[in-house]
Design an enzyme around this catalytic site. Structure first.
Site, mmCIF file in Angstrom:
data_model
loop_
_atom_site.group_PDB
_atom_site.id
_atom_site.type_symbol
_atom_site.label_atom_id
_atom_site.label_comp_id
_atom_site.label_asym_id
_atom_site.label_seq_id
_atom_site.Cartn_x
_atom_site.Cartn_y
_atom_site.Cartn_z
ATOM 1 N N GLU A 142 0.689 -1.615 0.143
ATOM 2 C CA GLU A 142 -0.404 0.206 -0.076
ATOM 3 C C GLU A 142 0.421 0.644 -0.253
ATOM 4 O O GLU A 142 0.368 2.104 -0.175
ATOM 5 C CB GLU A 142 -1.008 0.214 1.180
ATOM 6 C CG GLU A 142 -0.278 0.333 2.366
ATOM 7 C CD GLU A 142 -1.333 0.781 3.246
ATOM 8 O OE1 GLU A 142 -2.093 1.376 3.645
ATOM 9 O OE2 GLU A 142 -0.291 1.226 4.610
ATOM 10 N N HIS A 171 -4.264 2.577 1.332
ATOM 11 C CA HIS A 171 -3.787 4.151 1.533
ATOM 12 C C HIS A 171 -3.505 3.358 -0.241
ATOM 13 O O HIS A 171 -2.822 4.053 -1.634
ATOM 14 C CB HIS A 171 -2.093 3.832 1.354
ATOM 15 C CG HIS A 171 -1.473 5.121 3.203
ATOM 16 N ND1 HIS A 171 -2.126 6.006 2.598
ATOM 17 C CD2 HIS A 171 -1.534 4.659 3.635
ATOM 18 C CE1 HIS A 171 -1.891 6.183 3.946
ATOM 19 N NE2 HIS A 171 -1.519 5.765 4.406
ATOM 20 N N HIS A 188 -5.788 -5.132 8.356
ATOM 21 C CA HIS A 188 -4.719 -3.761 7.784
ATOM 22 C C HIS A 188 -5.492 -3.453 8.372
ATOM 23 O O HIS A 188 -6.896 -2.457 8.629
ATOM 24 C CB HIS A 188 -4.653 -3.847 6.546
ATOM 25 C CG HIS A 188 -3.893 -2.387 5.991
ATOM 26 N ND1 HIS A 188 -2.840 -2.414 6.214
ATOM 27 C CD2 HIS A 188 -3.957 -0.803 6.544
ATOM 28 C CE1 HIS A 188 -2.243 -1.707 5.831
ATOM 29 N NE2 HIS A 188 -2.987 -0.381 5.983
ATOM 30 N N HIS A 238 -0.394 -2.660 8.535
ATOM 31 C CA HIS A 238 -0.664 -1.382 9.210
ATOM 32 C C HIS A 238 1.084 -0.130 9.357
ATOM 33 O O HIS A 238 0.715 0.912 9.307
ATOM 34 C CB HIS A 238 -1.955 -0.902 9.711
ATOM 35 C CG HIS A 238 -2.645 0.651 9.402
ATOM 36 N ND1 HIS A 238 -2.538 1.792 8.306
ATOM 37 C CD2 HIS A 238 -2.732 1.153 10.231
ATOM 38 C CE1 HIS A 238 -3.254 2.639 8.475
ATOM 39 N NE2 HIS A 238 -3.233 2.862 10.398
ATOM 40 N N HIS A 259 3.477 -0.315 10.528
ATOM 41 C CA HIS A 259 4.732 -0.615 9.973
ATOM 42 C C HIS A 259 5.958 -0.908 11.166
ATOM 43 O O HIS A 259 6.867 -1.058 11.036
ATOM 44 C CB HIS A 259 5.231 0.901 9.005
ATOM 45 C CG HIS A 259 4.451 1.438 8.252
ATOM 46 N ND1 HIS A 259 4.381 2.738 7.179
ATOM 47 C CD2 HIS A 259 3.252 1.000 7.906
ATOM 48 C CE1 HIS A 259 3.835 1.536 6.529
ATOM 49 N NE2 HIS A 259 3.305 0.874 7.085
HETATM 50 FE FE LIG Z 1 1.017 1.034 5.685
HETATM 51 FE FE LIG Z 2 -2.079 1.308 6.055
#
Ligand SMILES: [Fe+2]
Ligand SMILES: [Fe+2]
Length: 265
Positions: free
Chosen positions: A43, A72, A153, A179, A181
């Site tokens: 994403e 995203h 996510h 999501h 990270h």
């Molecule tokens: Fe991301």
């Molecule tokens: Fe995300």
């Protein structure tokens, strides 16, 4: 790399920008023979936001078999031109009336792997119920394969953990969070069936802020004004993800191994 009745599936956390794409290219060049199937969340792969058609083709050529996404996914406008033809790409299943598909079933050797992508609802955009959206397709997928991965996510770990337990009881193979990270260290096998991690982490520059440039990130916090976030550029990168070993007879996960590789580009 498969031994009898086993598949080794690599799942990579969110690729962020060019450092993320180059890190994954280098990692797969050195390691791809160790995996039967590669899933990556893309994403943020194109300059931190979304995925262009050009980068979709580039990542396909690296040996990624399925690309998942998240909030995203719509950030690059050409997504609307190619998503319906992109065989390897899925978007969250609970976007109502959106182009593209929220799940795919992809052949690997003599097996099929079903992959579902969903967005959670805590601290995330308003969206349809992930539970209802996944349940609508789960029985259809089970008619074709007992190997089913969910990329869930969302921000909140408790939401991911709770849905993971729920879908483990429905017999899925793996429930992988994405999501934030930031890789969590809570990988486990739920009830001897389902591989789980709250967040797989990310692939990209380790010198930035979750893959993005520090200067543009701190400017936003200091001013709280809208601004352009840039991808962190550095040669120090990481590969975050998990390797799930699947018993192809039962469709259940036998092992989940977290990977966090630091390297130079
Ligand atoms: Fe991301
Ligand atoms: Fe995300």
């Amino acid at each position: 790399m498969s031994t009898e009745n086993k598949l080794r599936i690599l799942f990579l956390g969110d690729l962020v920008g060019k450092p993320g794409r180059l890190a994954v290219q280098k990692f797969l060049l050195q390691n791809s023979e160790k995996y039967d199937f590669v899933i990556a969340n893309v994403e943020n792969a194109s300059h931190g936001f979304g995925l262009t058609a050009k980068n979709y083709e580039e990542l396909s050529s690296f040996g990624i078999d399925c690309m998942t996404s998240g909030n995203h996914i719509w950030d690059k406008k050409d997504i609307f031109q190619y998503i319906d033809e992109a065989d390897k790409l899925i978007r969250p299943i609970n976007y109502p009336n959106a182009p593209g598909k929220g799940y795919k079933i992809i052949n690997v050797k003599e097996y099929k792997v079903g992959i579902i992508n969903a967005l959670g609802r805590n601290f995330m955009p308003v969206i349809d119920s992930p539970l209802n959206s996944i349940e609508k397709v789960l029985e259809e997928i089970k008619k074709e394969t007992n190997i089913i991965f969910i990329d869930f996510h969302t921000e909140a770990t408790a939401e991911k953990m709770c849905y993971a337990k729920y879908f483990s009881e429905k017999g899925i193979t793996a429930f992988i969070g994405t999501h934030t990270h930031v890789q969590t260290a809570d990988e486990k096998i739920i009830d001897n069936k389902t591989a789980y991690i709250s967040d797989a982490g990310f692939c990209g520059s380790t010198d930035g802020i979750i893959g993005m440039d520090y200067e543009t990130s701190i400017k936003h916090l200091l001013t709280m004004m809208p601004g352009r976030f840039e991808v962190a550029s550095s040669e120090n990168v990481c590969i975050n993800g998990v390797i799930v070993t699947v018993n192809t007879s039962s469709g259940f996960a036998e092992e989940i191994q977290r990977i966090n590789v630091q390297m130079m580009l």
